[in-house]
Every structure is written in C-alpha cells, then in structure tokens.
Design a protein around this motif. Structure first.
Motif, PDB file in Angstrom:
ATOM      1  N   ILE A 197       0.835  -1.200   0.000  1.00 52.31           N
ATOM      2  CA  ILE A 197       0.000   0.000   0.000  1.00 52.31           C
ATOM      3  C   ILE A 197       0.869   1.249   0.000  1.00 52.31           C
ATOM      4  O   ILE A 197       0.554   2.246  -0.660  1.00 52.31           O
ATOM      5  CB  ILE A 197      -0.970  -0.011   1.200  1.00 52.31           C
ATOM      6  CG1 ILE A 197      -2.036  -1.083   0.981  1.00 52.31           C
ATOM      7  CG2 ILE A 197      -1.632   1.354   1.400  1.00 52.31           C
ATOM      8  CD1 ILE A 197      -3.005  -1.244   2.131  1.00 52.31           C
ATOM      9  N   GLU A 198       1.990   1.187   0.722  1.00 54.51           N
ATOM     10  CA  GLU A 198       2.939   2.300   0.683  1.00 54.51           C
ATOM     11  C   GLU A 198       3.491   2.480  -0.730  1.00 54.51           C
ATOM     12  O   GLU A 198       3.659   3.617  -1.207  1.00 54.51           O
ATOM     13  CB  GLU A 198       4.089   2.040   1.663  1.00 54.51           C
ATOM     14  CG  GLU A 198       3.717   2.151   3.126  1.00 54.51           C
ATOM     15  CD  GLU A 198       3.598   3.592   3.594  1.00 54.51           C
ATOM     16  OE1 GLU A 198       3.589   4.510   2.746  1.00 54.51           O
ATOM     17  OE2 GLU A 198       3.505   3.801   4.814  1.00 54.51           O
ATOM     18  N   MET A 199       3.766   1.370  -1.424  1.00 54.04           N
ATOM     19  CA  MET A 199       4.220   1.437  -2.819  1.00 54.04           C
ATOM     20  C   MET A 199       3.157   2.083  -3.700  1.00 54.04           C
ATOM     21  O   MET A 199       3.465   2.913  -4.566  1.00 54.04           O
ATOM     22  CB  MET A 199       4.529   0.026  -3.346  1.00 54.04           C
ATOM     23  CG  MET A 199       5.772  -0.620  -2.767  1.00 54.04           C
ATOM     24  SD  MET A 199       5.895  -2.380  -3.242  1.00 54.04           S
ATOM     25  CE  MET A 199       5.827  -2.247  -5.030  1.00 54.04           C
ATOM     26  N   TYR A 200       1.902   1.698  -3.476  1.00 57.45           N
ATOM     27  CA  TYR A 200       0.811   2.256  -4.279  1.00 57.45           C
ATOM     28  C   TYR A 200       0.672   3.760  -4.021  1.00 57.45           C
ATOM     29  O   TYR A 200       0.430   4.543  -4.947  1.00 57.45           O
ATOM     30  CB  TYR A 200      -0.494   1.538  -3.938  1.00 57.45           C
ATOM     31  CG  TYR A 200      -1.706   2.149  -4.590  1.00 57.45           C
ATOM     32  CD1 TYR A 200      -1.865   2.131  -5.972  1.00 57.45           C
ATOM     33  CD2 TYR A 200      -2.693   2.766  -3.823  1.00 57.45           C
ATOM     34  CE1 TYR A 200      -2.971   2.700  -6.579  1.00 57.45           C
ATOM     35  CE2 TYR A 200      -3.801   3.342  -4.420  1.00 57.45           C
ATOM     36  CZ  TYR A 200      -3.934   3.304  -5.792  1.00 57.45           C
ATOM     37  OH  TYR A 200      -5.035   3.880  -6.388  1.00 57.45           O
ATOM     38  N   ARG A 201       0.827   4.156  -2.769  1.00 61.50           N
ATOM     39  CA  ARG A 201       0.740   5.584  -2.443  1.00 61.50           C
ATOM     40  C   ARG A 201       1.844   6.364  -3.156  1.00 61.50           C
ATOM     41  O   ARG A 201       1.593   7.446  -3.696  1.00 61.50           O
ATOM     42  CB  ARG A 201       0.821   5.784  -0.926  1.00 61.50           C
ATOM     43  CG  ARG A 201       0.774   7.250  -0.516  1.00 61.50           C
ATOM     44  CD  ARG A 201       0.260   7.452   0.874  1.00 61.50           C
ATOM     45  NE  ARG A 201       1.080   6.840   1.899  1.00 61.50           N
ATOM     46  CZ  ARG A 201       0.807   6.910   3.207  1.00 61.50           C
ATOM     47  NH1 ARG A 201      -0.280   7.551   3.613  1.00 61.50           N
ATOM     48  NH2 ARG A 201       1.588   6.329   4.087  1.00 61.50           N
ATOM     49  N   GLU A 202       3.065   5.811  -3.161  1.00 62.29           N
ATOM     50  CA  GLU A 202       4.184   6.465  -3.842  1.00 62.29           C
ATOM     51  C   GLU A 202       3.928   6.522  -5.341  1.00 62.29           C
ATOM     52  O   GLU A 202       4.190   7.541  -6.004  1.00 62.29           O
ATOM     53  CB  GLU A 202       5.477   5.698  -3.537  1.00 62.29           C
ATOM     54  CG  GLU A 202       6.753   6.339  -4.081  1.00 62.29           C
ATOM     55  CD  GLU A 202       7.029   5.991  -5.533  1.00 62.29           C
ATOM     56  OE1 GLU A 202       7.646   6.822  -6.235  1.00 62.29           O
ATOM     57  OE2 GLU A 202       6.615   4.885  -5.971  1.00 62.29           O
ATOM     58  N   TRP A 203       3.373   5.434  -5.911  1.00 55.99           N
ATOM     59  CA  TRP A 203       3.055   5.387  -7.345  1.00 55.99           C
ATOM     60  C   TRP A 203       2.012   6.444  -7.694  1.00 55.99           C
ATOM     61  O   TRP A 203       2.137   7.147  -8.694  1.00 55.99           O
ATOM     62  CB  TRP A 203       2.539   3.990  -7.690  1.00 55.99           C
ATOM     63  CG  TRP A 203       2.110   3.811  -9.116  1.00 55.99           C
ATOM     64  CD1 TRP A 203       2.887   3.410 -10.170  1.00 55.99           C
ATOM     65  CD2 TRP A 203       0.797   4.026  -9.659  1.00 55.99           C
ATOM     66  NE1 TRP A 203       2.148   3.365 -11.325  1.00 55.99           N
ATOM     67  CE2 TRP A 203       0.858   3.741 -11.043  1.00 55.99           C
ATOM     68  CE3 TRP A 203      -0.414   4.434  -9.093  1.00 55.99           C
ATOM     69  CZ2 TRP A 203      -0.251   3.854 -11.871  1.00 55.99           C
ATOM     70  CZ3 TRP A 203      -1.524   4.554  -9.923  1.00 55.99           C
ATOM     71  CH2 TRP A 203      -1.434   4.262 -11.292  1.00 55.99           C
ATOM     72  N   SER A 204       0.986   6.560  -6.866  1.00 51.81           N
ATOM     73  CA  SER A 204      -0.072   7.547  -7.115  1.00 51.81           C
ATOM     74  C   SER A 204       0.474   8.962  -7.082  1.00 51.81           C
ATOM     75  O   SER A 204       0.111   9.796  -7.926  1.00 51.81           O
ATOM     76  CB  SER A 204      -1.186   7.403  -6.068  1.00 51.81           C
ATOM     77  OG  SER A 204      -1.799   6.143  -6.147  1.00 51.81           O
ATOM     78  N   ASP A 205       1.342   9.255  -6.111  1.00 55.15           N
ATOM     79  CA  ASP A 205       1.940  10.593  -6.023  1.00 55.15           C
ATOM     80  C   ASP A 205       2.776  10.892  -7.265  1.00 55.15           C
ATOM     81  O   ASP A 205       2.690  11.977  -7.846  1.00 55.15           O
ATOM     82  CB  ASP A 205       2.820  10.702  -4.770  1.00 55.15           C
ATOM     83  CG  ASP A 205       2.008  10.670  -3.488  1.00 55.15           C
ATOM     84  OD1 ASP A 205       0.792  10.940  -3.545  1.00 55.15           O
ATOM     85  OD2 ASP A 205       2.586  10.380  -2.422  1.00 55.15           O
ATOM     86  N   ASN A 223      -4.662  12.473  -4.212  1.00 52.66           N
ATOM     87  CA  ASN A 223      -5.331  13.666  -3.697  1.00 52.66           C
ATOM     88  C   ASN A 223      -5.531  13.467  -2.199  1.00 52.66           C
ATOM     89  O   ASN A 223      -5.246  12.393  -1.649  1.00 52.66           O
ATOM     90  CB  ASN A 223      -6.670  13.885  -4.411  1.00 52.66           C
ATOM     91  CG  ASN A 223      -7.566  12.665  -4.332  1.00 52.66           C
ATOM     92  OD1 ASN A 223      -8.149  12.366  -3.298  1.00 52.66           O
ATOM     93  ND2 ASN A 223      -7.663  11.927  -5.444  1.00 52.66           N
ATOM     94  N   ARG A 224      -6.049  14.495  -1.556  1.00 54.45           N
ATOM     95  CA  ARG A 224      -6.178  14.427  -0.100  1.00 54.45           C
ATOM     96  C   ARG A 224      -7.099  13.297   0.338  1.00 54.45           C
ATOM     97  O   ARG A 224      -6.828  12.585   1.298  1.00 54.45           O
ATOM     98  CB  ARG A 224      -6.712  15.757   0.431  1.00 54.45           C
ATOM     99  CG  ARG A 224      -6.804  15.821   1.951  1.00 54.45           C
ATOM    100  CD  ARG A 224      -7.192  17.212   2.409  1.00 54.45           C
ATOM    101  NE  ARG A 224      -8.478  17.611   1.880  1.00 54.45           N
ATOM    102  CZ  ARG A 224      -9.648  17.272   2.444  1.00 54.45           C
ATOM    103  NH1 ARG A 224      -9.668  16.530   3.544  1.00 54.45           N
ATOM    104  NH2 ARG A 224     -10.789  17.680   1.920  1.00 54.45           N
TER     105      ARG A 224
END
Length: 646
Positions: free
Chosen positions: A21-29, A35-36
């Motif tokens: 999930i941390e990887m996905y968050r970094e990918w999304s950024d 977004n918030r």
C-alpha cells in the motif's frame, strides 16, 4: 498449523500488504493521481493493518485456572509464569495484555472509585492521566512479578460505600455470613491495561483475563463491548468442581448471549483435569472419566461437545518448561491450540483481507480507469500525428477547429456538472446534518434530563426504551434523506457518464443499513443485560445507570461512524468523474498546444511524435508498475483487468 505459527504468518502478511500500500501511495503521487481524500483512505488502511489485534478473552468464575491456562498457552517459554498465580488470592480486576510500540512497557490501573462517575471504560482508556501507571521491564521477571501483585489488591470499605459503587449485594452477603459486617472487601482496581514487548503480543495478540461473575455483572462494558469485540471467548471451568451455579450464571447470562455473533468463536475448557487422576485408575479409566465430564458439560451447557476441551494447564506449563513431550500430551493442551489456529487466526485474516479489498477497490478502480484512458488517448494521438501532413493547411485547420470544438464542449460540460453538483452538495449536506453530533445529542440530552427524576430500575428501563425509539426514528429519517440523495447521485452519474461520453465508473451509493443493524443490536444487548442484572451481585439502579451510560457511548459511536462515513462518501462519490473531467481538459490543452507548435513544420511533427512515443512508453511503464503492485497486494481480480504491455 500451530496457533503461534499461524499468528506469525498473519502478522507477516499484514506487514507485506502495508508495504505494498505504501508502494501504491508512492506510485499515485508520482503519477499525479493522488489527492487528499485518497491519501486519507490509504492512511486509514495502513492504520488498520498496523493496529490489528487478535483478542482472546478468557472468562469464567474465580479459581478456575484462567490465568494458569494463559501462562501455559502463551508464556511458557519464559521458564515460569509470566502472570502470577497464588492459592491465597485470585485476579481481582479484568486485565488486558497487548503490545503498543509507541510507548515503553507499562501497567495502568484504573481506580475502583471511578465507578462513581458516568465515564465509560472506553472513554477512560483514552485518558492516561486517570490511571495509576507502573513501568514494566520485560527483561526482569522479578520486577514483572512484583508489579503484577497489584492485580490481587483489595481494600476494606463500609457497606454503604460498597453499595454506592455497585459492589454490595445483601443476598450474597447473607449467604457468606457478612450481612452484619461493618466493612467489606472490594477490589482496589476496576481495570488493568498491560503493555508488554512479548513476541506473541508484538504479532498482534491481545489477551483479556476476566475475574469472574462479579466483574461481568457490575461492568456492562465487559459484556456489551469488550467480550463481543474479541475474536474468541474461552470459557474456563474446573473439572474438580463441575459446573456450579455461579459457572452456569456466567455461561447463561454473559457468554451464551454472544454465541449468535458469527464473528466470535467460543470454546469451553474443562481445566484441572489432572485433579481427576487417581492412583487406582488406569489410563483407559482416566480417559473414560474425562469423556464423561465432557459429555455431561455439553448437555448442561447445551453446547457442541467438539468445542469442549479437557485440559490440565498446570501439567502443560510444567511440560513446556521441562520440554517433557509425554507430559504435554497428557495435558491435552494440543487440542485447544489447534482450535485457536484453525478457527481464530484464519477467519481474522479472511475478514481483514475482505475489508482491505473493499476499501482499496475504489482507488484501484479509478487508477485502472485513468491509467487506461491516458494510455489509450496517448496511443490515439500518436497514430493521428503520424498521419499529419503539416504542409496540408486544410487538414491543420480542420484539426484545430475540431479541437477547439472539443474545448467548447468541455467548458459546457463543466458548467453543467457544476450546476448539478451544487444540487448534490445541498442535498448531501442535509444527509450529513441528519447524522451529526448536534442532532443526536439533542435527543440524548432530553432523555438524560428526564432520567434525573426517575431513579427506580423500572422507570430507568422505560426511559431507555423511549430513548431508543427516538434514536431509531432519527436514523430512519436519515435513511429517507439518503434515498433521495442516492437517486440524485444516480441521475448525475447517468447524465455525465452517458450523455457526455465520460467513461463509466462504478457508482458506490451510501447505505445506512449497517448502522440500523448496529443500533438494533445495542438495544437487544442492553435488554439482555438489563434482564440478567437481576441475578448479579449488585444494587440495581447502579447497574442500570451504568448500562445507560454505556448505551449512550455506543450509540454515539454508531452515529459518529455513520456521520463520518457519510461525509467521506460525499467527498469521494464524484471524485472519479471530476478526475475524468480534469484529465479531459489536460488532453485537449495538450492537443491544442501540439497542433499550434507543429503547424507548417515537419521537424516539429517529428519532435512531437518522438515526445508522444516517449510518453506512451512512460504510461505503459506506469501500468506495468500498477500491475506489479496489485499482484503484490494479492488482489488477483484486479491484476486480470490490466492489459499487459508487450
């Protein structure tokens, strides 16, 4: 698989999913898709994964060997007993063992005098200043043993004070010959929180040790909040005593009531089986004696015989300390350990996986949709630019006019969407307000004012019933408002999904059925406890007032969750559509910019084709990365939706 092994594997899975999930968050950024709101959702999922606990609650009457059983199951590798066991005293207050990495080890004790206040245990645990704290050194068994003696602590108070605390019952006092006693003995502590850096506790295991009928009877929260929140309840009997009246009261009024909750496993342990061993009995006769005890217990309790485990916790603890395989087998502890492995950890894993899947479904669906749309648009644009003849002025004019028409259509779409969204904003605000704290507290305050003048158990019970009728009506009104909001939402989605050509995104409507069910459960549980309170050893108005306080706390939590979820849904429901509109604008602006740039220049055409080819490769890489992330998070149903890049 052993319980400990299963627990470690479950903890490892949670760790791996959190990393993904941390990887996905970094990918999304990195891809400009965050977004918030999505960041909040991911943060909540990470908090759920990292804060997951598997709670095992041990219940039963005094001196049934609950603490010894806990030691044998989880703490035998320490070479002795982690939790103290004495023949003179038993644990006098409920004790909760867990691990909190944010703070050093401690034992917090809540004074019994807090029973005079209306504050619930849940509210108290959020305020560390209300507790006496003893720092714990896990590497010092002697220090731990000394600190844990507080769990036995008692003090003497007047009958009147004990009655005010809800800890005095004339019937029981008469049976014990204490009716004329000037002072009575009561526990010093109401509840204990024990934070230890034990390896199993670090994996998310949480243990609740309850001290018997009196604690369950005088603390509604134990029965209505804490026990039902456990993954499993282990009800402990003593084989040498059989099933006494007090055992049966604990089972009938406090354990049996939660059997209907599908998420809770219940097992019965017939402890102290070694007490049945007689030197005149051979092994076969001893085994038949154990089987007879299990059969009789199953009949008396009306419970599945396969879930009654004959155990000798004392033998198991000694066997584990001495690595005595034969004695461990004789203790019969393995059957209980297998039950915990097969019926507790695996269902928790399944439930958490479903919860994470449901929460991340919205984000993954949007990421897949936007990634595919960007890739397809870039591919179409590349093919179009390869066919452009920059010397053909008529073609260039046509492309520019076509793109400007798209731009005008976009602006009209945005205006129409903004107009529609304003209607939605007003309607959804009515929904959110119908569930707000102000609305709920107005109903509760009226009830509280009336209760002040009704001190009998009968009137208290009637007022509680009236309160729930009002709260039920309040939630039903919110349901009606939500239906209107949902219909409006569907109309807006249909209009912009079909009429304006935006790609369909699965519409997720808000539902209040879960909260209606939870409210009904609170009412039912409250009625069960109110009825069972007749048999407890306490003064009735004290119990019912505590019950009322607990009900208010639970009701507020239900409405607060509904309020927060409605606010979240309101923010998120049109987010995919907004993203498509924003992305559509970027695509049109980019196309206009490129057309103006390449007009009359073959070099610029070649340059833009190279740029688009590079962008196409970048977008393909992004999709491949998303595919890898989804595969790592073990949600295979999403991986199948992503086209592979050759």
């Amino acid at each position: 698989m052993e319980f400990k092994t299963q627990l470690y594997e479950y903890a490892q899975w949670r760790h791996e999913v959190a990393q993904t999930i941390e990887m996905y968050r970094e990918w999304s950024d990195r891809c400009g898709l965050s977004n918030r709101k999505s960041s909040e959702t991911l943060s909540n999922m990470l908090q759920t994964l990292n804060g997951e606990r598997v709670t095992l609650a041990f219940a039963g009457e005094f001196s049934r060997g609950k603490t010894e059983l806990i030691n044998a199951l989880f703490f035998a590798e320490m070479g002795g007993r982690l939790l103290p066991v004495t023949t003179e005293r038993t644990t006098m207050c409920p004790a909760e063992l867990f691990y909190d990495a944010a703070t050093p080890g401690y034992m917090r004790l809540l004074n019994i005098e807090t029973r005079l206040e209306d504050t619930s245990l849940i509210e108290y645990r959020d305020n560390s200043s209300s507790w006496k704290q003893i720092d714990l050194d896990y590497d010092s068994p002697a220090q731990l043993q000394e600190a844990f003696k507080e769990l036995f602590a008692v003090k003497k108070v007047s009958q009147e004070h004990a009655k005010n605390l809800g800890l005095w019952n004339e019937v029981e006092a008469s049976e014990l010959g204490l009716l004329d006693a000037e002072e009575v003995e009561i526990p010093c502590w109401r509840y204990a929180l024990i934070n230890l850096s034990h390896p199993l506790l670090k994996q998310g295991l949480c243990i609740l040790d309850t001290p018997g009928l009196s604690a369950l009877g005088i603390e509604p929260e134990l029965t209505l909040n804490i026990l039902p929140a456990a993954a499993a309840i282990i009800f402990v009997l003593a084989a040498d005593r059989g099933i006494t009246k007090r055992d049966f009261k604990v089972w009938h009024y406090y354990i049996n009531n939660v059997r209907g909750l599908a998420k809770i496993e219940i097992a019965v342990v017939m402890n102290k089986m070694d007490m049945l061993m007689d030197e005149h009995l051979d092994t076969a006769e001893y085994d038949r004696s154990i089987a007879d005890h299990v059969d009789n217990s199953a009949k008396m309790l009306g419970f599945n015989r396969q879930l009654i485990f004959p155990v000798s916790a004392r033998q198991a603890l000694v066997a584990k300390n001495k690595h005595d395989v034969a004695l461990l087998e004789k203790s019969h502890l393995a059957g209980l350990e297998s039950y915990l492995a097969d019926n507790v950890v695996l269902p928790r894993y399944t439930a958490l996986k479903q919860k994470i899947t449901l929460n991340i479904d919205f984000l993954l669906s949007e990421s897949l949709s936007l990634s595919e749309e960007k890739y397809q648009y870039a591919l179409d644009q590349l093919e179009e630019f390869k066919k452009i003849d920059c010397d053909n002025a008529e073609m260039m004019d046509h492309l520019l006019i076509e793109t400007r028409e798209r731009q005008q259509a976009y602006l009209l779409n945005v205006k129409n969407f903004q107009d529609s969204y304003r209607f939605f904003a007003v309607q959804s605000e009515v929904l959110v307000d119908s569930l707000s704290k102000i609305t709920v507290d107005a109903v509760i305050q009226r009830s509280k004012d009336e209760l002040i003048h009704n001190l009998t158990t009968y009137h208290l019970k009637k007022k509680i019933q009236l309160l729930f009728d009002e709260l039920r009506d309040l939630l039903q009104h919110a349901v009606e408002v939500n239906n209107e909001t949902g219909n409006l939402t569907k109309e807006i989605h249909k209009k912009f999904g079909h009429e304006y050509g935006f790609k369909d995104v699965e519409l997720k409507l808000f539902s209040l059925s879960e909260y209606q069910f939870q409210l009904e459960c609170i009412l039912e549980e409250g009625e069960i406890f109110r009825s069972s309170a007749k048999t407890t050893m306490t003064e009735q108005t004290v119990v019912v007032k505590k019950l009322y306080s607990l009900i208010i706390s639970k009701v507020r939590k239900v409405f607060n969750r509904a309020h927060q979820d409605a606010k979240y849904w309101r923010k998120m429901v049109f987010l995919p559509l907004m993203h498509q509109i924003q992305d559509h604008k970027k695509q049109i602006d980019s196309r206009l910019h490129m057309l103006h740039k390449i007009s009359g220049s073959k070099e610029d055409v070649a340059e833009n084709i190279a740029f688009l080819e590079e962008r196409l490769m970048s977008l393909g890489k992004q999709r491949s990365e998303l595919q890898t992330i989804i595969g790592a998070i073990k949600l295979d149903e999403y991986a199948a939706l992503i086209p592979r890049i050759d």
